[in-house]
Scaffold this motif. Structure first.
Motif, PDB file in Angstrom:
ATOM      1  N   TYR A  86       0.781  -1.235   0.000  1.00 49.53           N
ATOM      2  CA  TYR A  86       0.000   0.000   0.000  1.00 49.53           C
ATOM      3  C   TYR A  86       0.814   1.286   0.000  1.00 49.53           C
ATOM      4  CZ  TYR A  86      -3.653  -3.292   1.193  1.00 49.53           C
ATOM      5  OH  TYR A  86      -4.510  -4.351   1.181  1.00 49.53           O
ATOM      6  N   GLY A  87       2.122   1.186   0.011  1.00 54.70           N
ATOM      7  CA  GLY A  87       2.963   2.385   0.100  1.00 54.70           C
ATOM      8  C   GLY A  87       2.701   3.394  -1.000  1.00 54.70           C
ATOM      9  N   ASP A  88       2.701   2.929  -2.240  1.00 58.04           N
ATOM     10  CA  ASP A  88       2.455   3.852  -3.349  1.00 58.04           C
ATOM     11  C   ASP A  88       1.053   4.445  -3.277  1.00 58.04           C
ATOM     12  OD1 ASP A  88       4.987   3.497  -4.377  1.00 58.04           O
ATOM     13  OD2 ASP A  88       4.364   1.997  -5.860  1.00 58.04           O
ATOM     14  N   PHE A  89       0.075   3.628  -2.895  1.00 60.66           N
ATOM     15  CA  PHE A  89      -1.298   4.110  -2.760  1.00 60.66           C
ATOM     16  C   PHE A  89      -1.376   5.232  -1.726  1.00 60.66           C
ATOM     17  CE2 PHE A  89      -5.384   3.811  -0.483  1.00 60.66           C
ATOM     18  CZ  PHE A  89      -6.232   4.171  -1.518  1.00 60.66           C
ATOM     19  N   ILE A  90      -0.762   5.026  -0.562  1.00 59.95           N
ATOM     20  CA  ILE A  90      -0.771   6.052   0.493  1.00 59.95           C
ATOM     21  C   ILE A  90      -0.042   7.302   0.014  1.00 59.95           C
ATOM     22  CG2 ILE A  90       0.070   6.617   2.820  1.00 59.95           C
ATOM     23  CD1 ILE A  90      -2.401   4.815   2.813  1.00 59.95           C
ATOM     24  N   PHE A  91       1.082   7.131  -0.665  1.00 61.13           N
ATOM     25  CA  PHE A  91       1.821   8.272  -1.202  1.00 61.13           C
ATOM     26  C   PHE A  91       0.931   9.113  -2.120  1.00 61.13           C
ATOM     27  CE2 PHE A  91       4.224   9.922  -4.861  1.00 61.13           C
ATOM     28  CZ  PHE A  91       5.045  10.827  -4.231  1.00 61.13           C
ATOM     29  N   TYR A  92       0.252   8.452  -3.054  1.00 61.44           N
ATOM     30  CA  TYR A  92      -0.594   9.186  -4.000  1.00 61.44           C
ATOM     31  C   TYR A  92      -1.825   9.784  -3.313  1.00 61.44           C
ATOM     32  CZ  TYR A  92       2.371   7.524  -7.753  1.00 61.44           C
ATOM     33  OH  TYR A  92       3.448   7.277  -8.564  1.00 61.44           O
ATOM     34  N   CYS A  93      -2.384   9.082  -2.355  1.00 64.00           N
ATOM     35  CA  CYS A  93      -3.514   9.645  -1.584  1.00 64.00           C
ATOM     36  C   CYS A  93      -3.077  10.893  -0.830  1.00 64.00           C
ATOM     37  CB  CYS A  93      -4.055   8.628  -0.585  1.00 64.00           C
ATOM     38  SG  CYS A  93      -5.070   7.336  -1.295  1.00 64.00           S
ATOM     39  N   ARG A  94      -1.918  10.813  -0.184  1.00 59.90           N
ATOM     40  CA  ARG A  94      -1.434  11.962   0.579  1.00 59.90           C
ATOM     41  C   ARG A  94      -1.165  13.147  -0.341  1.00 59.90           C
ATOM     42  NH1 ARG A  94       2.948  14.617   1.847  1.00 59.90           N
ATOM     43  NH2 ARG A  94       2.911  15.766   3.787  1.00 59.90           N
ATOM     44  N   ASN A  95      -0.540  12.907  -1.479  1.00 61.80           N
ATOM     45  CA  ASN A  95      -0.288  14.005  -2.414  1.00 61.80           C
ATOM     46  C   ASN A  95      -1.588  14.609  -2.922  1.00 61.80           C
ATOM     47  OD1 ASN A  95       2.439  13.891  -2.172  1.00 61.80           O
ATOM     48  ND2 ASN A  95       2.823  12.989  -4.161  1.00 61.80           N
ATOM     49  N   ALA A  96      -2.553  13.780  -3.262  1.00 64.77           N
ATOM     50  CA  ALA A  96      -3.842  14.280  -3.757  1.00 64.77           C
ATOM     51  C   ALA A  96      -4.548  15.095  -2.691  1.00 64.77           C
ATOM     52  CB  ALA A  96      -4.718  13.117  -4.215  1.00 64.77           C
TER      53      ALA A  96
END
Length: 112
Positions: A86-96
Motif C-alpha cells: 500500500y505504500g504507493d497508494f498512500i503516497f498518492y492519496c497523501r499528495n492528492a
C-alpha cells in the motif's frame, strides 16, 4: 546529531499513537455517517468534513512516522519499503489530499 536521532526515535511511540488516534476517528465518524445515511438523517456535511479532516491527518501522521523512522535510523525509507502492498497508494492519496486538495476518502457531493 546522535542526540537528535535518539530524541526523534523516542518520539516515534507518540507518532504511532497519533496514527492510531486518527484511524479510530475515521472509524468512528464512518459509523455515524452510515447510521445517518441508513436512517435518512440528513445533512451529514459535518460528518463528511470530519472524515476528510481525519483522513488528511492520518495520511500526514504516516508521513511524519516515515520521516521520523528515516531520521532515527539514518536510512532512506521509501513508500514501497514502508508498505510493499500500500505504500504507493498512500503516497498518492497523501499528495492528492495535501497538495491537490482532493478528498479521496469521501465521494459525497452536495449531500442532503
Amino acid at each position: 546529531m546522535r542526540e537528535f536521532r535518539i530524541a526523534v526515535g523516542n518520539s516515534l511511540k507518540d507518532k504511532l499513537g497519533e496514527l492510531g488516534f486518527f484511524l479510530q476517528q475515521i472509524a468512528d465518524v464512518t459509523k455515524v455517517i452510515e447510521y445517518k445515511y441508513l436512517t435518512h438523517d440528513y445533512p451529514i456535511n459535518i460528518e463528511t468534513d470530519k472524515l476528510n479532516y481525519f483522513f488528511s491527518a492520518y495520511l500526514n501522521a504516516i508521513q511524519s512516522l516515515k520521516d521520523g523512522v528515516q531520521t532515527a535510523t539514518g536510512e532512506n525509507i521509501s513508500w514501497s519499503k514502508l508498505s510493499p502492498a500500500y505504500g504507493d497508494f498512500i503516497f498518492y492519496c497523501r499528495n492528492a489530499t495535501t497538495h491537490d486538495g482532493y478528498h479521496l476518502i469521501n465521494s459525497w457531493k452536495g449531500g442532503g
